[in-house]
Every structure is written in structure tokens, then in C-alpha cells.
Scaffold this motif. Sequence first.
Motif, PDB file in Angstrom:
ATOM      1  N   PHE A   1      75.627  16.699  25.761  1.00 51.54           N
ATOM      2  CA  PHE A   1      76.759  16.958  27.570  1.00 51.54           C
ATOM      3  C   PHE A   1      75.023  17.089  28.522  1.00 51.54           C
ATOM      4  O   PHE A   1      76.141  17.297  29.453  1.00 51.54           O
ATOM      5  CB  PHE A   1      77.551  17.331  27.217  1.00 51.54           C
ATOM      6  N   LYS A   2      74.278  17.860  28.048  1.00 51.54           N
ATOM      7  CA  LYS A   2      73.529  18.521  28.823  1.00 51.54           C
ATOM      8  C   LYS A   2      72.865  17.100  29.906  1.00 51.54           C
ATOM      9  O   LYS A   2      72.756  17.276  31.337  1.00 51.54           O
ATOM     10  CB  LYS A   2      72.909  20.286  29.207  1.00 51.54           C
ATOM     11  N   ALA A   3      72.202  16.294  29.307  1.00 50.24           N
ATOM     12  CA  ALA A   3      71.803  15.235  29.576  1.00 50.24           C
ATOM     13  C   ALA A   3      72.479  14.338  30.191  1.00 50.24           C
ATOM     14  O   ALA A   3      72.380  13.309  31.677  1.00 50.24           O
ATOM     15  CB  ALA A   3      71.588  14.228  28.119  1.00 50.24           C
ATOM     16  N   ILE A   4      73.938  14.312  29.882  1.00 49.80           N
ATOM     17  CA  ILE A   4      74.977  13.221  30.613  1.00 49.80           C
ATOM     18  C   ILE A   4      75.350  13.839  31.376  1.00 49.80           C
ATOM     19  O   ILE A   4      75.693  13.007  32.857  1.00 49.80           O
ATOM     20  CB  ILE A   4      75.933  12.706  29.566  1.00 49.80           C
ATOM     21  N   TYR A   5      75.924  15.325  31.904  1.00 54.33           N
ATOM     22  CA  TYR A   5      75.840  15.565  33.114  1.00 54.33           C
ATOM     23  C   TYR A   5      74.873  15.492  33.924  1.00 54.33           C
ATOM     24  O   TYR A   5      75.026  15.716  35.344  1.00 54.33           O
ATOM     25  CB  TYR A   5      76.494  16.414  32.937  1.00 54.33           C
ATOM     26  N   TYR A   6      73.628  15.441  33.505  1.00 51.09           N
ATOM     27  CA  TYR A   6      73.059  15.910  34.849  1.00 51.09           C
ATOM     28  C   TYR A   6      72.232  15.259  35.135  1.00 51.09           C
ATOM     29  O   TYR A   6      70.746  14.455  36.360  1.00 51.09           O
ATOM     30  CB  TYR A   6      71.333  16.770  34.096  1.00 51.09           C
ATOM     31  N   LEU A   7      72.384  13.790  33.939  1.00 49.53           N
ATOM     32  CA  LEU A   7      72.366  12.496  34.590  1.00 49.53           C
ATOM     33  C   LEU A   7      71.879  11.710  36.298  1.00 49.53           C
ATOM     34  O   LEU A   7      70.897  11.384  36.652  1.00 49.53           O
ATOM     35  CB  LEU A   7      72.329  11.161  33.635  1.00 49.53           C
ATOM     36  N   PRO A   8      73.395  11.927  36.723  1.00 51.14           N
ATOM     37  CA  PRO A   8      73.332  11.588  38.327  1.00 51.14           C
ATOM     38  C   PRO A   8      72.460  12.778  38.538  1.00 51.14           C
ATOM     39  O   PRO A   8      72.641  12.100  40.197  1.00 51.14           O
ATOM     40  CB  PRO A   8      75.082  11.947  38.606  1.00 51.14           C
TER      41      PRO A   8
ATOM     42  N   SER B   1      76.886  15.201  40.670  1.00 53.03           N
ATOM     43  CA  SER B   1      76.564  16.330  40.518  1.00 53.03           C
ATOM     44  C   SER B   1      76.243  17.490  40.227  1.00 53.03           C
ATOM     45  O   SER B   1      76.448  18.383  41.444  1.00 53.03           O
ATOM     46  CB  SER B   1      75.559  16.111  42.298  1.00 53.03           C
ATOM     47  N   HIS B   2      77.452  18.078  39.051  1.00 54.98           N
ATOM     48  CA  HIS B   2      77.509  18.962  38.763  1.00 54.98           C
ATOM     49  C   HIS B   2      76.134  19.558  37.427  1.00 54.98           C
ATOM     50  O   HIS B   2      76.279  20.351  37.189  1.00 54.98           O
ATOM     51  CB  HIS B   2      78.903  19.134  37.920  1.00 54.98           C
ATOM     52  N   GLY B   3      75.451  19.091  37.324  1.00 54.18           N
ATOM     53  CA  GLY B   3      74.735  19.058  36.380  1.00 54.18           C
ATOM     54  C   GLY B   3      73.782  19.830  36.284  1.00 54.18           C
ATOM     55  O   GLY B   3      73.491  21.202  35.693  1.00 54.18           O
ATOM     56  N   ALA B   4      72.888  20.694  37.511  1.00 51.71           N
ATOM     57  CA  ALA B   4      72.268  21.489  37.348  1.00 51.71           C
ATOM     58  C   ALA B   4      72.718  22.438  37.680  1.00 51.71           C
ATOM     59  O   ALA B   4      72.560  23.817  36.571  1.00 51.71           O
ATOM     60  CB  ALA B   4      71.215  21.409  38.911  1.00 51.71           C
ATOM     61  N   SER B   5      74.007  22.987  38.326  1.00 51.97           N
ATOM     62  CA  SER B   5      75.331  23.848  38.668  1.00 51.97           C
ATOM     63  C   SER B   5      75.435  24.693  36.234  1.00 51.97           C
ATOM     64  O   SER B   5      75.507  25.904  35.977  1.00 51.97           O
ATOM     65  CB  SER B   5      76.324  23.806  39.075  1.00 51.97           C
ATOM     66  N   ILE B   6      76.695  23.221  35.750  1.00 49.91           N
ATOM     67  CA  ILE B   6      76.713  23.385  34.474  1.00 49.91           C
ATOM     68  C   ILE B   6      74.646  24.083  33.620  1.00 49.91           C
ATOM     69  O   ILE B   6      75.699  25.346  32.922  1.00 49.91           O
ATOM     70  CB  ILE B   6      76.671  21.983  33.949  1.00 49.91           C
TER      71      ILE B   6
END
Length: 302
Positions: A114-121, A178-183
Motif C-alpha cells: 500500500f505504501k508503494a501504491i500511494y507513493y507512486l504518484p 500525492s499523499h504518499g510522502a505524508s502517509i
Amino acid sequence: MAITQTVSSGKKRRIRGDGAWGYAFIAVALLGYALFTAYPVISAFFISFQEYKPLGSEYVGFDNYSATFRDPLFWKSIRNTIVYTILTVPVALALSFAIAILILPLKKRLQTTFKAIYYLPVVASGVAMSVVWLWIFDPLPAGIFNRLISIVGAPNQNWLGASGTAMFSLVIMAWLSSHGASIIIYLAALLGVDESYYEAADLDGATFLQKLWHIVIPFLKPTTLFLLVTGVIGSFQVFQNAYLMTGGGPDNATTMVGLLIFNNAFKYFEYGKAAAQSLVLALLIAGISMFQFKFLGKDVEY
């Protein structure tokens, strides 16, 4: 005594040698900072007092600053940027926090997925992302948003071409990407909370919401403040979304400060005015950041 002096001098030479290697290793970073950060800022300061021309500039004093403060478009761009920031940053933080809470109980492999999915953008090309969102906001019936609202019988909308919906379209784009870094930062902070606090709360019969309010949120306050400050700074510097999606239109409804500075510098070649506006923006961001640290970071410990 002679042996002691020899050993001492040897240590001093070794320390000096290590220090020299340390300076050598950071020299590249310092050189890059001097060339690409310090020098442009200092140059912008001097250019802001000039009518800048490549083959000769003319000193005009504070004319660029007075022109900036008299420009209605500058104040409109400030207002647009503030509205965009207020609508995007708090919601983005809340979404990132909620997603991090949902990912935390999962197994490590699922967490990584999930971290990879959300960080992809975040690592994807901004141009490619904008092309995808242009398709989503397509005013024709083929656009995804128009397909969704057609389910409830609403007519097609020109999302990016109408003053009433253009800003909201950019806000939706910011909410859903673009929420990946914050997550990832929130997850790291959540993993740092001592399990003994949860165990004590379980013994007292605390519910999930009570543990969230009395344990998680207080412990994550430094992280939230950091993400809030950096989020506001990034939002005030937003350029790419407005430039690629709307070009600042329609009727300058989505013209942000960053886009206005870019247009003045590279479209109208008013470098002095653009430099003055960039310095005003830097002071505005610095003032807002100081305000956040002063009033929101009183009881925050790092």
C-alpha cells in the motif's frame, strides 16, 4: 614527556585530516547550494530594484514593488493561493492520517504494497499525471467525472473551462493525489509510539476513538506540525497543476502566485517585477511559517 607530546601532535594531525576530508565531502553540496540557491536569491534581490535587461539594466528603486502592490492581478493570485491552501492542506493531512491508521494494523508485506501504491504518484511525471487528470475532467461525456454525475441526471460540466468549477477541480486533484510522502511519515511516527500506552489504555477499557484522541494524536503532533508547515509552503509555491491544467484561466480564476511570477518573468519578460513578487512571496511564506510555529508549536517537543 616527549612521547606524550608526540602522541598528542599525532592526534591533532589526525583530527585535522579527518576535518579536511569532512569539508571535502560536503564541498559538493555547499557548492550546489551556493550556485543554485544562495546566488539566485541574492541576484533576485538586486534585480528587484532594476528594470532588468540582458544587455544593461536600469536602477528603478522600489518601482517594481509599488507596481506589484498596485497590481489587482497580484492580489487576486494571493487570494486564489490562500483559498487553494485552505481547501487542500487540512483535507490532505486528514486523508493521509486516516490512510496511515488503516494501513498500520496490516501485515508488513501488505503495508509495503500500500505504501508503494500511494507513493507512486509522487515519483510519476507531473506531465503524465496532468494528462490523466485532463482526461478525468474532460468536458465531453467521455470524461470520468461527467460520467459519474450523469448517473444522477446532472448535465455535463466544463470542469476546467468554467470559473465556478476550475479552482474546485484543482482542489479535487490535490485531494486525490500525492499523499504518499505524508502517509509514509505518519506511518513512521505511528510505529514510534510505545506499545505500553496502548496496553495501559486497554486495561482501562479505552475505546479505539479514545486511544486515537488521547494517545495517537498527541504523540503525532510534532509530525502533524511538520507536515502542516511543509504543506502550506508547498501549496503557496504551487505552479505545475495550474500551469498544465488550466494555464491560470478562465479569467485568472486559477492564477496562483507562482504562475503569475513565471508569466511575468518568462512570458512578459518583466524580470524585475517577477523578482520583487518572488521576494514578497518568500516573506509571506516565512511569516506564515513563523505564525504556525509560534501558535501551533507551543507544546511540541522534538
